[in-house]
Structure formats: C-alpha cells, structure tokens
Design a protein around this motif. Structure first.
Motif, short mmCIF file in Angstrom:
data_model
loop_
_atom_site.label_atom_id
_atom_site.label_comp_id
_atom_site.label_asym_id
_atom_site.label_seq_id
_atom_site.Cartn_x
_atom_site.Cartn_y
_atom_site.Cartn_z
N MET A 34 0.94 -1.25 0.09
CA MET A 34 -0.10 -0.19 0.07
C MET A 34 0.93 1.19 0.05
O MET A 34 1.94 0.94 0.71
N ARG A 71 -2.10 0.67 8.11
CA ARG A 71 -3.02 -0.10 7.67
C ARG A 71 -3.79 -1.00 8.48
O ARG A 71 -3.36 -1.34 9.54
N ASN A 73 -5.65 -4.37 8.04
CA ASN A 73 -5.92 -5.39 6.70
C ASN A 73 -7.10 -6.02 6.75
O ASN A 73 -7.70 -6.27 5.70
N MET A 78 -6.20 1.71 4.29
CA MET A 78 -4.92 2.42 4.49
C MET A 78 -5.28 3.65 4.79
O MET A 78 -5.96 4.32 4.49
N CYS A 95 -4.12 7.12 -3.31
CA CYS A 95 -3.66 5.95 -2.68
C CYS A 95 -3.14 4.97 -3.91
O CYS A 95 -3.93 5.11 -4.96
#
Length: 115
Positions: A34, A71, A73, A78, A95
C-alpha cells in the motif's frame, strides 16, 4: 472489480493536521504493498510513503517525522496521518494498492495547506 475510495482531504492551516483514508472494495484478495503518492500543480506524481503487508514502512525525506502511514488489513484500508503540515504539502493525494500483481489507484483527494 477492485475499487479504491479515498476520503479525508481538505483545507488546513500550516502547522495543522489531516488524516486520509483509502478503502478497497471487493473481496477475496490480500493486499501486498500500500502506498501514498501526491501530485502538486505542474509537477509529476511522486511516491512518498509505503507500507508492506508485514507493516514495514518507508518515507520520503520530505515527510519523514511528520506523516505516518498505517493499514488495517481486516478492513482493506490504509491511513495517512499528516501532522505539522506545510504549504508545500499542498497537492492531490492518491492511494495505490498492489493486489495479486495488479496496481490500483484511488480517485485522488485535494489537500491544501494555507500559510
């Protein structure tokens, strides 16, 4: 189909803070890298923060110590916490997720820092 949706941009005074979020819709995937990019008027889009699936982070010198990438998950999300902001942070922020070998972009969100 994977889509990234950004939120949290806006106008802030120099020295202030903003928090950006980027959430991926869809299911059945694991997100590897990310990252956050930004593009100031008349300039190229630049990478400035990365977070790996294991939580390792890398920052550009221009934001190190002021910005924090994170982040979640379980939420495919994020975040970017921006503190001690400067007028030169003014840009459109994007992003970027790498999922199963493909790259996806958010729509971009404007961040403006007034002096």
């Amino acid at each position: 189909q994977v889509q990234l949706v950004e939120s949290g941009g806006g106008l802030v005074q120099a020295g202030g803070s903003l928090r950006l979020s980027c959430a991926a819709s869809g299911s059945g995937f694991g997100i590897d890298i990310m990252a956050w990019f930004r593009q100031a008027p008349g300039k190229q889009r630049d990478l400035f923060a990365i977070i790996t699936s294991g939580g390792s982070t890398v920052y550009a010198d221009s934001v190190k110590g002021r910005f924090t990438i994170a982040r979640a998950n379980a939420k495919n999300t994020m975040y970017l916490q921006m503190n001690s902001m400067k007028p030169e942070d003014t840009a459109v922020y994007y992003c970027n997720f790498k999922i199963l070998g493909k790259t996806y972009w958010g729509q971009g969100t404007q961040v403006t820092v007034s002096s």
